[in-house]
Design a protein around this motif. Structure first.
Motif, mmCIF file in Angstrom:
data_model
loop_
_atom_site.group_PDB
_atom_site.id
_atom_site.type_symbol
_atom_site.label_atom_id
_atom_site.label_comp_id
_atom_site.label_asym_id
_atom_site.label_seq_id
_atom_site.Cartn_x
_atom_site.Cartn_y
_atom_site.Cartn_z
ATOM 1 N N ARG A 10 0.678 -2.272 12.647
ATOM 2 C CA ARG A 10 0.346 -1.371 11.547
ATOM 3 C C ARG A 10 -0.260 -0.079 12.089
ATOM 4 N NH1 ARG A 10 -4.886 -0.990 10.278
ATOM 5 N NH2 ARG A 10 -4.486 -0.694 8.060
ATOM 6 N N GLY A 11 -0.579 0.854 11.190
ATOM 7 C CA GLY A 11 -1.320 2.051 11.567
ATOM 8 C C GLY A 11 -0.614 2.953 12.549
ATOM 9 N N TYR A 32 4.159 -5.341 6.343
ATOM 10 C CA TYR A 32 2.840 -4.895 5.895
ATOM 11 C C TYR A 32 2.131 -5.970 5.088
ATOM 12 C CZ TYR A 32 5.406 -4.029 1.543
ATOM 13 O OH TYR A 32 6.178 -4.184 0.420
ATOM 14 N N ASP A 36 -1.784 -2.854 2.836
ATOM 15 C CA ASP A 36 -1.066 -1.782 3.543
ATOM 16 C C ASP A 36 0.243 -1.389 2.858
ATOM 17 O OD1 ASP A 36 -2.836 -1.261 5.589
ATOM 18 O OD2 ASP A 36 -1.978 -2.756 6.949
ATOM 19 N N LYS A 37 0.428 -1.828 1.630
ATOM 20 C CA LYS A 37 1.686 -1.575 0.931
ATOM 21 C C LYS A 37 2.038 -0.091 0.883
ATOM 22 C CE LYS A 37 4.046 -2.316 -3.493
ATOM 23 N NZ LYS A 37 3.945 -2.908 -4.865
ATOM 24 N N ALA A 39 0.649 2.271 2.880
ATOM 25 C CA ALA A 39 0.248 2.926 4.121
ATOM 26 C C ALA A 39 1.388 3.774 4.670
ATOM 27 C CB ALA A 39 -0.181 1.890 5.155
ATOM 28 N N ALA A 54 -4.286 -9.591 2.926
ATOM 29 C CA ALA A 54 -4.955 -8.682 3.861
ATOM 30 C C ALA A 54 -5.432 -9.331 5.156
ATOM 31 C CB ALA A 54 -6.124 -7.986 3.162
ATOM 32 N N TYR A 60 -0.439 -10.264 9.714
ATOM 33 C CA TYR A 60 0.014 -9.729 11.002
ATOM 34 C C TYR A 60 -0.019 -10.749 12.142
ATOM 35 C CZ TYR A 60 -0.240 -5.310 8.525
ATOM 36 O OH TYR A 60 -0.046 -4.306 7.613
ATOM 37 N N TYR A 375 -6.469 7.922 1.834
ATOM 38 C CA TYR A 375 -6.256 6.635 2.501
ATOM 39 C C TYR A 375 -7.579 5.874 2.581
ATOM 40 C CZ TYR A 375 -4.930 3.323 6.204
ATOM 41 O OH TYR A 375 -4.676 2.197 6.935
ATOM 42 N N THR A 378 -9.932 -0.027 5.557
ATOM 43 C CA THR A 378 -10.363 -1.327 5.048
ATOM 44 C C THR A 378 -11.224 -2.057 6.074
ATOM 45 O OG1 THR A 378 -8.620 -2.774 5.917
ATOM 46 C CG2 THR A 378 -8.080 -1.414 3.990
ATOM 47 N N TYR A 381 -9.340 -4.647 9.321
ATOM 48 C CA TYR A 381 -8.745 -4.355 10.628
ATOM 49 C C TYR A 381 -9.647 -3.403 11.421
ATOM 50 C CZ TYR A 381 -4.995 -5.780 7.471
ATOM 51 O OH TYR A 381 -4.266 -6.440 6.512
#
Length: 498
Positions: A10-11, A32, A36-37, A39, A54, A60, A375, A378, A381
Protein backbone atom coordinates in the motif's frame (compact mmCIF):
# COMPACT_ATOMS: atom_id res chain seq x y z
CA UNK A 1 8.59 -9.38 -19.45
CA UNK A 2 5.44 -9.63 -17.35
CA UNK A 3 2.15 -8.42 -18.77
CA UNK A 4 0.45 -7.94 -15.40
CA UNK A 5 1.78 -7.64 -11.82
CA UNK A 6 -0.03 -7.52 -8.47
CA UNK A 7 1.44 -5.20 -5.84
CA UNK A 8 0.86 -6.71 -2.39
CA UNK A 9 1.38 -3.48 -0.50
CA UNK A 10 0.00 0.00 0.00
CA UNK A 11 0.95 3.68 0.14
CA UNK A 12 4.01 5.20 -1.47
CA UNK A 13 5.84 1.93 -2.16
CA UNK A 14 2.83 0.55 -4.03
CA UNK A 15 2.78 3.66 -6.21
CA UNK A 16 6.57 3.47 -6.69
CA UNK A 17 6.33 -0.07 -8.05
CA UNK A 18 3.32 0.83 -10.20
CA UNK A 19 5.29 3.67 -11.77
CA UNK A 20 8.05 1.26 -12.75
CA UNK A 21 5.45 -1.12 -14.17
CA UNK A 22 3.77 1.63 -16.17
CA UNK A 23 7.09 2.62 -17.76
CA UNK A 24 7.64 -1.03 -18.69
CA UNK A 25 4.08 -1.32 -20.09
CA UNK A 26 3.04 -3.76 -17.38
CA UNK A 27 -0.57 -3.67 -16.17
CA UNK A 28 -0.93 -3.36 -12.39
CA UNK A 29 -3.29 -4.82 -9.82
CA UNK A 30 -3.74 -3.17 -6.43
CA UNK A 31 -5.15 -4.85 -3.34
CA UNK A 32 -6.55 -2.72 -0.54
CA UNK A 33 -8.01 -3.00 2.95
CA UNK A 34 -11.34 -1.42 3.85
CA UNK A 35 -9.73 1.82 5.07
CA UNK A 36 -7.62 2.12 1.90
CA UNK A 37 -10.52 1.89 -0.55
CA UNK A 38 -10.08 5.50 -1.69
CA UNK A 39 -6.32 5.68 -1.23
CA UNK A 40 -4.23 7.07 -4.06
CA UNK A 41 -2.44 3.79 -4.79
CA UNK A 42 -5.76 1.99 -5.27
CA UNK A 43 -6.83 4.61 -7.81
CA UNK A 44 -3.46 4.64 -9.60
CA UNK A 45 -3.51 0.93 -10.46
CA UNK A 46 -5.19 -0.46 -13.57
CA UNK A 47 -7.29 -2.74 -11.35
CA UNK A 48 -7.98 -2.75 -7.61
CA UNK A 49 -9.57 -5.34 -5.34
CA UNK A 50 -10.59 -5.40 -1.65
CA UNK A 51 -8.86 -7.99 0.52
CA UNK A 52 -10.27 -7.47 4.01
CA UNK A 53 -10.63 -5.28 7.11
CA UNK A 54 -8.13 -2.64 8.22
CA UNK A 55 -5.92 -4.80 10.51
CA UNK A 56 -2.97 -6.00 8.43
CA UNK A 57 -3.39 -9.55 9.74
CA UNK A 58 -6.77 -9.66 7.98
CA UNK A 59 -5.74 -7.94 4.76
CA UNK A 60 -2.16 -7.20 3.71
CA UNK A 61 -0.89 -10.33 5.50
CA UNK A 62 -3.65 -12.55 4.15
CA UNK A 63 -1.68 -14.80 1.79
CA UNK A 64 -4.65 -16.86 0.57
CA UNK A 65 -6.70 -13.84 -0.47
CA UNK A 66 -3.78 -12.07 -2.18
CA UNK A 67 -2.78 -15.14 -4.20
CA UNK A 68 -6.44 -15.75 -5.07
CA UNK A 69 -6.69 -12.20 -6.48
CA UNK A 70 -3.49 -12.81 -8.47
CA UNK A 71 -5.01 -15.91 -10.06
CA UNK A 72 -8.37 -14.28 -10.76
CA UNK A 73 -6.79 -11.26 -12.44
CA UNK A 74 -4.17 -13.20 -14.38
CA UNK A 75 -1.27 -11.47 -12.63
CA UNK A 76 1.96 -13.30 -13.49
CA UNK A 77 3.96 -11.84 -10.63
CA UNK A 78 3.54 -10.36 -7.15
CA UNK A 79 5.71 -7.51 -5.91
CA UNK A 80 5.63 -7.36 -2.09
CA UNK A 81 7.19 -3.89 -1.64
CA UNK A 82 8.72 -3.60 1.83
CA UNK A 83 7.23 -4.68 5.15
CA UNK A 84 4.14 -6.92 5.32
CA UNK A 85 4.95 -10.11 3.32
CA UNK A 86 8.16 -8.90 1.68
CA UNK A 87 10.46 -11.03 3.83
CA UNK A 88 8.07 -13.87 4.54
CA UNK A 89 9.60 -17.11 3.25
CA UNK A 90 6.23 -18.90 3.51
CA UNK A 91 4.62 -16.38 1.17
CA UNK A 92 7.50 -16.60 -1.31
CA UNK A 93 7.21 -20.40 -1.20
CA UNK A 94 3.45 -20.19 -1.78
CA UNK A 95 4.03 -18.01 -4.83
CA UNK A 96 6.58 -20.50 -6.16
CA UNK A 97 4.14 -23.38 -5.59
CA UNK A 98 1.20 -21.51 -7.15
CA UNK A 99 3.14 -20.61 -10.28
CA UNK A 100 3.16 -16.87 -9.58
CA UNK A 101 6.54 -15.12 -9.74
CA UNK A 102 7.61 -13.63 -6.43
CA UNK A 103 9.38 -10.41 -7.37
CA UNK A 104 12.15 -10.82 -4.86
CA UNK A 105 14.56 -13.55 -3.77
CA UNK A 106 13.79 -17.25 -3.39
CA UNK A 107 12.03 -18.52 -0.27
CA UNK A 108 15.25 -20.37 0.64
CA UNK A 109 17.31 -17.17 0.56
CA UNK A 110 14.74 -15.33 2.67
CA UNK A 111 14.72 -18.14 5.21
CA UNK A 112 18.53 -18.31 5.40
CA UNK A 113 18.91 -14.57 5.91
CA UNK A 114 15.79 -14.13 8.07
CA UNK A 115 17.37 -15.87 11.02
CA UNK A 116 20.28 -13.80 12.28
CA UNK A 117 22.17 -16.82 13.64
CA UNK A 118 21.90 -18.73 10.36
CA UNK A 119 22.86 -15.60 8.41
CA UNK A 120 25.88 -14.98 10.61
CA UNK A 121 27.10 -18.56 10.16
CA UNK A 122 26.74 -18.25 6.39
CA UNK A 123 28.80 -15.06 6.41
CA UNK A 124 31.53 -16.62 8.54
CA UNK A 125 31.72 -19.50 6.04
CA UNK A 126 32.00 -16.96 3.20
CA UNK A 127 34.83 -15.11 4.93
CA UNK A 128 32.80 -11.97 5.68
CA UNK A 129 33.77 -10.19 8.95
CA UNK A 130 31.07 -10.48 11.63
CA UNK A 131 30.62 -8.92 15.06
CA UNK A 132 32.18 -11.17 17.75
CA UNK A 133 29.60 -13.05 19.80
CA UNK A 134 27.99 -16.39 20.59
CA UNK A 135 28.21 -19.15 17.99
CA UNK A 136 24.47 -19.75 18.16
CA UNK A 137 21.42 -19.35 20.33
CA UNK A 138 21.81 -19.06 24.10
CA UNK A 139 20.70 -22.20 25.93
CA UNK A 140 23.02 -22.14 28.91
CA UNK A 141 23.41 -19.13 31.17
CA UNK A 142 26.89 -20.14 32.36
CA UNK A 143 28.05 -20.36 28.74
CA UNK A 144 26.45 -16.96 28.09
CA UNK A 145 28.43 -15.41 30.94
CA UNK A 146 31.66 -16.91 29.59
CA UNK A 147 30.89 -15.59 26.08
CA UNK A 148 30.20 -12.10 27.39
CA UNK A 149 33.41 -12.09 29.40
CA UNK A 150 35.38 -13.41 26.42
CA UNK A 151 34.25 -10.71 23.98
CA UNK A 152 34.09 -8.02 26.67
CA UNK A 153 31.33 -5.78 27.94
CA UNK A 154 29.20 -4.05 26.84
CA UNK A 155 27.31 -6.74 24.91
CA UNK A 156 23.93 -6.71 23.19
CA UNK A 157 21.24 -9.40 23.39
CA UNK A 158 19.27 -9.91 20.16
CA UNK A 159 16.34 -12.04 19.01
CA UNK A 160 17.47 -14.55 16.36
CA UNK A 161 14.25 -14.13 14.37
CA UNK A 162 13.91 -10.44 15.15
CA UNK A 163 13.92 -7.24 13.17
CA UNK A 164 13.47 -3.51 13.59
CA UNK A 165 15.43 -3.50 16.83
CA UNK A 166 12.61 -5.26 18.70
CA UNK A 167 13.87 -6.84 21.91
CA UNK A 168 17.47 -5.62 21.58
CA UNK A 169 19.00 -4.83 24.97
CA UNK A 170 22.46 -3.66 26.01
CA UNK A 171 24.20 -5.26 28.98
CA UNK A 172 27.17 -3.56 30.63
CA UNK A 173 27.89 -5.91 33.54
CA UNK A 174 27.54 -9.60 34.42
CA UNK A 175 24.95 -8.95 37.12
CA UNK A 176 22.45 -7.78 34.47
CA UNK A 177 23.08 -10.55 31.93
CA UNK A 178 20.75 -13.39 32.98
CA UNK A 179 17.80 -11.10 33.67
CA UNK A 180 18.25 -9.36 30.32
CA UNK A 181 18.48 -12.66 28.42
CA UNK A 182 15.23 -13.86 30.00
CA UNK A 183 13.51 -10.56 29.22
CA UNK A 184 14.64 -10.62 25.58
CA UNK A 185 13.52 -14.25 25.24
CA UNK A 186 10.01 -13.29 26.37
CA UNK A 187 9.86 -10.41 23.88
CA UNK A 188 11.22 -12.63 21.09
CA UNK A 189 8.63 -15.32 21.77
CA UNK A 190 5.80 -12.80 21.88
CA UNK A 191 6.89 -10.82 18.80
CA UNK A 192 8.28 -13.53 16.50
CA UNK A 193 7.11 -16.86 17.88
CA UNK A 194 10.73 -17.84 18.48
CA UNK A 195 12.42 -17.32 21.87
CA UNK A 196 15.95 -17.90 20.55
CA UNK A 197 18.38 -15.09 21.40
CA UNK A 198 22.11 -14.59 21.00
CA UNK A 199 24.95 -12.36 22.24
CA UNK A 200 27.11 -9.95 20.29
CA UNK A 201 29.77 -7.42 21.20
CA UNK A 202 28.16 -4.00 21.48
CA UNK A 203 30.02 -1.45 19.40
CA UNK A 204 29.99 1.89 21.23
CA UNK A 205 30.07 4.38 18.35
CA UNK A 206 29.19 2.54 15.15
CA UNK A 207 27.96 3.80 11.84
CA UNK A 208 25.27 1.89 9.99
CA UNK A 209 26.41 1.51 6.39
CA UNK A 210 24.62 -0.72 3.89
CA UNK A 211 25.35 -1.81 0.33
CA UNK A 212 22.64 -2.22 -2.29
CA UNK A 213 23.11 -5.38 -4.34
CA UNK A 214 21.46 -6.75 -7.47
CA UNK A 215 21.77 -10.38 -8.59
CA UNK A 216 20.20 -12.24 -11.50
CA UNK A 217 19.64 -15.94 -12.13
CA UNK A 218 22.64 -16.09 -14.50
CA UNK A 219 25.18 -15.68 -11.71
CA UNK A 220 25.73 -11.94 -12.16
CA UNK A 221 26.00 -10.03 -8.86
CA UNK A 222 26.85 -6.35 -8.47
CA UNK A 223 26.62 -3.70 -5.77
CA UNK A 224 25.06 -0.31 -6.49
CA UNK A 225 27.01 1.68 -3.93
CA UNK A 226 26.47 2.36 -0.26
CA UNK A 227 24.05 4.24 1.94
CA UNK A 228 24.76 5.84 5.31
CA UNK A 229 21.82 5.08 7.64
CA UNK A 230 23.15 6.06 11.06
CA UNK A 231 20.46 8.59 12.04
CA UNK A 232 17.96 6.34 13.80
CA UNK A 233 15.40 6.30 16.57
CA UNK A 234 14.74 3.00 18.33
CA UNK A 235 16.84 1.26 15.66
CA UNK A 236 14.56 2.65 12.94
CA UNK A 237 16.16 4.78 10.24
CA UNK A 238 15.01 8.37 9.77
CA UNK A 239 17.64 10.00 7.55
CA UNK A 240 19.81 8.30 4.94
CA UNK A 241 22.40 9.55 2.49
CA UNK A 242 24.55 8.30 -0.34
CA UNK A 243 27.47 8.17 -0.50
CA UNK A 244 28.59 7.79 3.12
CA UNK A 245 30.65 10.70 4.50
CA UNK A 246 33.21 8.24 5.85
CA UNK A 247 33.65 6.29 2.61
CA UNK A 248 36.88 6.23 0.59
CA UNK A 249 37.40 4.52 -2.77
CA UNK A 250 39.53 1.85 -1.09
CA UNK A 251 36.98 1.18 1.67
CA UNK A 252 34.15 1.10 -0.87
CA UNK A 253 36.05 -1.48 -2.92
CA UNK A 254 36.52 -3.71 0.16
CA UNK A 255 32.99 -3.39 1.55
CA UNK A 256 31.34 -3.59 -1.85
CA UNK A 257 33.34 -6.69 -2.72
CA UNK A 258 32.28 -8.35 0.53
CA UNK A 259 28.65 -7.41 -0.09
CA UNK A 260 28.79 -9.07 -3.50
CA UNK A 261 30.55 -12.10 -2.02
CA UNK A 262 27.88 -12.36 0.70
CA UNK A 263 25.05 -12.39 -1.85
CA UNK A 264 26.82 -14.89 -4.09
CA UNK A 265 27.48 -17.21 -1.13
CA UNK A 266 23.77 -17.86 -0.66
CA UNK A 267 22.87 -17.92 -4.40
CA UNK A 268 20.87 -14.73 -3.96
CA UNK A 269 18.74 -13.28 -6.74
CA UNK A 270 16.92 -9.96 -7.16
CA UNK A 271 17.50 -6.81 -5.07
CA UNK A 272 18.80 -6.96 -1.52
CA UNK A 273 20.87 -5.06 1.00
CA UNK A 274 23.91 -6.14 2.97
CA UNK A 275 24.06 -4.14 6.18
CA UNK A 276 27.31 -3.45 8.03
CA UNK A 277 28.32 -1.79 11.27
CA UNK A 278 31.41 0.37 10.81
CA UNK A 279 33.56 1.35 13.79
CA UNK A 280 37.12 2.66 14.10
CA UNK A 281 38.18 1.61 10.63
CA UNK A 282 36.63 -1.87 10.80
CA UNK A 283 33.32 -3.12 9.46
CA UNK A 284 31.19 -6.11 10.40
CA UNK A 285 28.24 -7.87 8.78
CA UNK A 286 25.02 -7.00 10.61
CA UNK A 287 22.22 -8.56 8.58
CA UNK A 288 20.76 -8.84 5.10
CA UNK A 289 17.46 -7.30 4.07
CA UNK A 290 15.96 -9.50 1.37
CA UNK A 291 13.79 -6.84 -0.25
CA UNK A 292 13.73 -3.35 -1.68
CA UNK A 293 14.68 -0.89 1.05
CA UNK A 294 12.63 2.13 2.08
CA UNK A 295 15.66 4.31 1.33
CA UNK A 296 16.29 3.00 -2.19
CA UNK A 297 15.58 6.41 -3.83
CA UNK A 298 18.93 7.89 -2.76
CA UNK A 299 20.75 5.08 -4.57
CA UNK A 300 18.64 5.65 -7.66
CA UNK A 301 19.30 9.39 -7.57
CA UNK A 302 23.10 9.14 -7.39
CA UNK A 303 23.50 6.17 -9.78
CA UNK A 304 20.62 6.51 -12.22
CA UNK A 305 19.72 2.83 -11.70
CA UNK A 306 15.97 2.17 -11.42
CA UNK A 307 16.01 -0.54 -8.77
CA UNK A 308 12.30 -1.36 -9.07
CA UNK A 309 12.64 -1.93 -12.82
CA UNK A 310 15.68 -4.14 -12.26
CA UNK A 311 13.65 -6.20 -9.80
CA UNK A 312 10.98 -6.76 -12.41
CA UNK A 313 13.49 -7.64 -15.12
CA UNK A 314 15.33 -10.12 -12.91
CA UNK A 315 12.10 -11.79 -11.77
CA UNK A 316 11.03 -12.07 -15.42
CA UNK A 317 14.20 -14.06 -16.13
CA UNK A 318 16.27 -11.33 -17.74
CA UNK A 319 19.94 -10.58 -17.14
CA UNK A 320 21.08 -7.54 -15.21
CA UNK A 321 21.09 -4.34 -17.26
CA UNK A 322 24.38 -3.28 -15.64
CA UNK A 323 27.86 -4.54 -14.93
CA UNK A 324 29.89 -3.43 -11.94
CA UNK A 325 31.99 -1.07 -14.06
CA UNK A 326 28.79 0.72 -15.17
CA UNK A 327 27.95 1.86 -11.63
CA UNK A 328 29.01 5.42 -10.80
CA UNK A 329 27.91 7.52 -7.86
CA UNK A 330 27.48 11.09 -9.05
CA UNK A 331 26.79 13.88 -6.56
CA UNK A 332 25.15 13.43 -3.17
CA UNK A 333 21.64 12.43 -2.11
CA UNK A 334 19.85 12.69 1.24
CA UNK A 335 16.47 11.23 2.18
CA UNK A 336 14.28 12.29 5.09
CA UNK A 337 11.38 10.09 6.12
CA UNK A 338 8.47 12.40 6.91
CA UNK A 339 6.23 10.67 9.43
CA UNK A 340 3.07 11.58 11.29
CA UNK A 341 4.71 11.36 14.69
CA UNK A 342 5.69 13.64 17.54
CA UNK A 343 9.46 13.86 18.09
CA UNK A 344 8.86 15.74 21.34
CA UNK A 345 6.79 12.86 22.68
CA UNK A 346 9.19 9.97 22.03
CA UNK A 347 8.18 9.89 18.35
CA UNK A 348 4.66 8.71 19.22
CA UNK A 349 2.49 8.21 16.08
CA UNK A 350 0.07 11.04 15.30
CA UNK A 351 -2.73 9.67 13.12
CA UNK A 352 -5.32 12.03 11.71
CA UNK A 353 -6.68 13.79 8.64
CA UNK A 354 -4.42 15.96 6.49
CA UNK A 355 -6.27 19.26 6.30
CA UNK A 356 -3.58 20.65 4.03
CA UNK A 357 -0.81 18.89 2.18
CA UNK A 358 1.68 20.55 -0.11
CA UNK A 359 4.97 18.84 -0.93
CA UNK A 360 8.13 20.66 -1.91
CA UNK A 361 9.59 20.73 -5.42
CA UNK A 362 12.11 22.51 -7.57
CA UNK A 363 15.60 21.51 -8.74
CA UNK A 364 17.00 18.30 -7.31
CA UNK A 365 13.92 17.33 -5.27
CA UNK A 366 12.09 13.98 -5.40
CA UNK A 367 9.00 13.14 -3.36
CA UNK A 368 7.71 9.57 -2.95
CA UNK A 369 4.29 9.74 -1.34
CA UNK A 370 0.83 8.23 -1.36
CA UNK A 371 -1.10 10.98 0.43
CA UNK A 372 -2.99 14.16 -0.44
CA UNK A 373 -5.09 16.86 1.19
CA UNK A 374 -8.02 15.17 2.90
CA UNK A 375 -6.18 11.85 3.29
CA UNK A 376 -6.34 10.20 6.72
CA UNK A 377 -3.24 8.72 8.34
CA UNK A 378 -4.70 5.69 10.12
CA UNK A 379 -3.38 4.02 13.28
CA UNK A 380 -3.37 0.63 11.54
CA UNK A 381 -0.14 1.02 9.56
CA UNK A 382 3.19 2.80 9.53
CA UNK A 383 2.89 6.58 9.95
CA UNK A 384 5.01 7.41 6.88
CA UNK A 385 3.65 10.42 4.98
CA UNK A 386 6.34 10.72 2.35
CA UNK A 387 10.00 10.21 1.57
CA UNK A 388 11.70 13.48 0.70
CA UNK A 389 14.88 13.01 -1.34
CA UNK A 390 17.22 15.70 -2.61
CA UNK A 391 20.30 15.64 -4.84
CA UNK A 392 23.25 18.02 -4.83
CA UNK A 393 26.62 18.20 -6.53
CA UNK A 394 28.23 17.62 -3.14
CA UNK A 395 27.13 16.99 0.44
CA UNK A 396 26.97 20.66 1.36
CA UNK A 397 24.65 21.45 -1.53
CA UNK A 398 22.48 18.43 -0.69
CA UNK A 399 22.11 19.61 2.93
CA UNK A 400 21.30 23.15 1.81
CA UNK A 401 18.75 21.84 -0.67
CA UNK A 402 17.14 19.60 1.95
CA UNK A 403 16.76 22.58 4.28
CA UNK A 404 15.03 24.48 1.49
CA UNK A 405 12.78 21.52 0.67
CA UNK A 406 11.79 21.05 4.32
CA UNK A 407 10.97 24.77 4.53
CA UNK A 408 8.59 24.40 1.57
CA UNK A 409 6.71 21.40 2.94
CA UNK A 410 3.25 22.16 4.37
CA UNK A 411 1.36 19.52 6.36
CA UNK A 412 -1.60 20.58 8.50
CA UNK A 413 -3.79 18.27 10.58
CA UNK A 414 -1.23 15.96 12.15
CA UNK A 415 1.98 16.41 14.09
CA UNK A 416 5.02 15.54 11.97
CA UNK A 417 8.73 15.00 12.47
CA UNK A 418 9.67 17.80 10.08
CA UNK A 419 11.08 19.91 12.97
CA UNK A 420 13.32 16.95 13.81
CA UNK A 421 14.72 16.86 10.28
CA UNK A 422 15.29 20.61 10.33
CA UNK A 423 17.17 20.32 13.63
CA UNK A 424 19.43 17.59 12.24
CA UNK A 425 20.18 19.52 9.04
CA UNK A 426 21.26 22.48 11.17
CA UNK A 427 23.37 20.43 13.56
CA UNK A 428 27.11 21.12 13.27
CA UNK A 429 28.09 17.48 13.85
CA UNK A 430 25.74 16.31 11.10
CA UNK A 431 27.08 18.96 8.73
CA UNK A 432 30.59 17.67 9.44
CA UNK A 433 29.48 14.10 8.76
CA UNK A 434 30.28 12.92 12.30
CA UNK A 435 27.54 10.31 12.61
CA UNK A 436 26.81 7.28 14.78
CA UNK A 437 23.69 5.22 15.47
CA UNK A 438 23.42 7.12 18.77
CA UNK A 439 23.46 10.52 17.09
CA UNK A 440 20.11 11.67 18.50
CA UNK A 441 21.06 10.92 22.11
CA UNK A 442 24.71 11.94 21.87
CA UNK A 443 23.92 15.42 20.56
CA UNK A 444 20.65 16.05 22.41
CA UNK A 445 18.82 16.60 19.14
CA UNK A 446 15.44 16.68 20.87
CA UNK A 447 16.46 19.90 22.65
CA UNK A 448 17.25 21.37 19.24
CA UNK A 449 13.86 20.17 17.99
CA UNK A 450 12.20 22.06 20.84
CA UNK A 451 13.94 25.25 19.71
CA UNK A 452 12.82 24.68 16.12
CA UNK A 453 9.22 24.13 17.22
CA UNK A 454 9.29 27.25 19.40
CA UNK A 455 10.75 29.35 16.59
CA UNK A 456 8.07 28.15 14.17
CA UNK A 457 5.09 28.75 16.44
CA UNK A 458 4.50 32.21 15.02
CA UNK A 459 4.78 30.91 11.46
CA UNK A 460 2.40 28.08 12.35
CA UNK A 461 -0.12 30.45 13.89
CA UNK A 462 0.03 32.69 10.82
CA UNK A 463 -0.43 29.69 8.53
CA UNK A 464 -3.33 28.35 10.59
CA UNK A 465 -4.99 31.78 10.49
CA UNK A 466 -4.49 32.01 6.74
CA UNK A 467 -5.92 28.53 6.21
CA UNK A 468 -8.91 29.34 8.42
CA UNK A 469 -9.56 32.46 6.36
CA UNK A 470 -9.15 30.42 3.20
CA UNK A 471 -11.61 27.81 4.49
CA UNK A 472 -14.13 30.57 5.23
CA UNK A 473 -13.65 32.10 1.77
CA UNK A 474 -14.02 28.72 0.07
CA UNK A 475 -17.14 28.00 2.13
CA UNK A 476 -18.60 31.42 1.26
CA UNK A 477 -17.83 31.00 -2.44
CA UNK A 478 -19.24 27.47 -2.43
CA UNK A 479 -22.41 28.69 -0.72
CA UNK A 480 -22.76 31.60 -3.18
CA UNK A 481 -22.24 29.34 -6.20
CA UNK A 482 -24.72 26.84 -4.75
CA UNK A 483 -27.29 29.58 -4.21
CA UNK A 484 -26.74 30.90 -7.75
CA UNK A 485 -27.18 27.45 -9.25
CA UNK A 486 -30.29 26.84 -7.19
CA UNK A 487 -31.73 30.23 -8.27
CA UNK A 488 -31.00 29.37 -11.89
CA UNK A 489 -32.67 25.99 -11.51
CA UNK A 490 -35.73 27.60 -9.89
CA UNK A 491 -35.86 30.08 -12.75
CA UNK A 492 -35.68 27.30 -15.30
CA UNK A 493 -38.48 25.41 -13.58
CA UNK A 494 -40.68 28.54 -13.45
CA UNK A 495 -39.97 29.22 -17.12
CA UNK A 496 -40.86 25.63 -17.96
CA UNK A 497 -44.16 25.87 -16.06
CA UNK A 498 -45.12 28.98 -18.01
Amino acid sequence: MFKKVLIANRGEIAIRVMRACRELNIKTVAVYSDVDKNALFAKYADEAYPIGPAPASQSYLNMDTIIDVAHKTGAEGIHPGYGFLSENEDFAARCEKEGVAFIGPTSRAIENMGNKITAKKAMVAAGIPVVPGSDGGISDFDAAVKTAERIGYPVIIKAAAGGGGIGMKIVRKTEELVQTIESTQRVAKSSFGDATVFIEKYLEEPRHIEFQILADSFGNVIHVGERECSIQRRHQKLIEESPSPVMTPKLRERMGSDAVKAAAAIDYTNAGTIEFLYSKGNYYFLEMNTRLQVEHPITEVVTGVDLAKEQLRIAAGEELSYRQEDIRQIGWAIECRLNAEDPLNNFTPSPGKLRRYRSSGGPGVRVDSGVHTGYTITPFYDSLISKLTVWGRDRNEAITRMKRALYEYIIVGVTTNIPFHKAVMNNEYFRRGELTTHFIEDHNIIAEVERVVEAEKEKGATLASALTMEDKKVAAITAAVGAYIQTAKDGERNEYKR
